[in-house]
Design an enzyme around this catalytic site. Structure first.
Site, short mmCIF file in Angstrom:
data_model
loop_
_atom_site.label_atom_id
_atom_site.label_comp_id
_atom_site.label_asym_id
_atom_site.label_seq_id
_atom_site.Cartn_x
_atom_site.Cartn_y
_atom_site.Cartn_z
N GLU A 131 -9.46 16.52 41.90
CA GLU A 131 -9.02 15.42 41.03
C GLU A 131 -10.14 14.40 40.81
O GLU A 131 -10.36 13.94 39.69
CB GLU A 131 -7.78 14.74 41.61
CG GLU A 131 -6.55 15.61 41.65
CD GLU A 131 -6.04 16.01 40.27
OE1 GLU A 131 -6.29 15.29 39.29
OE2 GLU A 131 -5.38 17.06 40.17
N ASN A 154 -12.03 13.77 37.23
CA ASN A 154 -12.09 12.44 36.60
C ASN A 154 -13.50 12.13 36.12
O ASN A 154 -13.68 11.59 35.03
CB ASN A 154 -11.61 11.35 37.57
CG ASN A 154 -10.11 11.23 37.60
OD1 ASN A 154 -9.38 11.86 36.84
ND2 ASN A 154 -9.62 10.40 38.51
N ARG A 198 -4.01 15.59 29.40
CA ARG A 198 -4.09 15.17 30.79
C ARG A 198 -2.83 14.42 31.16
O ARG A 198 -2.29 13.65 30.38
CB ARG A 198 -5.29 14.26 31.02
CG ARG A 198 -6.62 14.89 30.67
CD ARG A 198 -7.04 15.87 31.73
NE ARG A 198 -8.21 16.61 31.27
CZ ARG A 198 -8.64 17.69 31.85
NH1 ARG A 198 -8.04 18.16 32.89
NH2 ARG A 198 -9.69 18.31 31.39
#
Length: 147
Positions: A48, A52, A107
């Protein structure tokens, strides 16, 4: 906390390098004897954070991701993932579940929520135009401690 061991790596912010980051952290964390579920959760949190950087930090430009992984005393794993991208204007808002700064991308806006659910502590520092650092820690309950 005292640093027992440390590794640093820098890699281009390409989606194909997300697996590399996961592998590096998994291999390094093995010295703390994590359970299979701990490894899975740590890998997800790293994915994650790296995603990002790839999706949000560099958007239309190229850049690198810096990763520092430390084994700290008391069996604590420390992970810092840093970019030098666009930064985050409002960290509190960015950490809200379902918020995304890229709604045109498909997303969900759950990256920070996922990181927080799998790690003991997640802190985010960011300056617009300078980049973002995500620091995550987790105490590893080693297999031998669980028995």
């Amino acid at each position: 906390m005292k640093i027992i061991n440390e590794i640093k790596c820098v890699f281009p912010a390409y989606s194909r390098n997300e697996g590399l980051a996961r592998s590096v952290v998994t291999s390094f964390a093995a010295q703390l004897d994590p359970s299979v579920s701990e490894v899975g959760e740590i890998k997800t949190a790293v994915s994650e954070a790296v995603t990002n950087c790839i999706v949000h930090a560099y958007r239309e430009e190229k850049g690198n991701i810096e990763m520092v992984v430390r084994a700290l005393e008391s069996n604590v794993l420390y992970i810092k993932i840093r970019d030098k991208g666009c930064g985050i204007e409002d960290i509190k808002q960015a950490m809200e579940p379902l918020y995304t700064s890229a709604p045109e991308e498909e997303r969900a806006g759950l990256g920070f929520a996922v990181m927080e659910s799998f790690m003991d502590k997640v802190s985010v520092r960011s300056k617009p135009g300078k980049g973002t650092s995500v620091i995550m820690t987790r105490k590893i309950l080693s297999e031998k401690d669980a028995t």
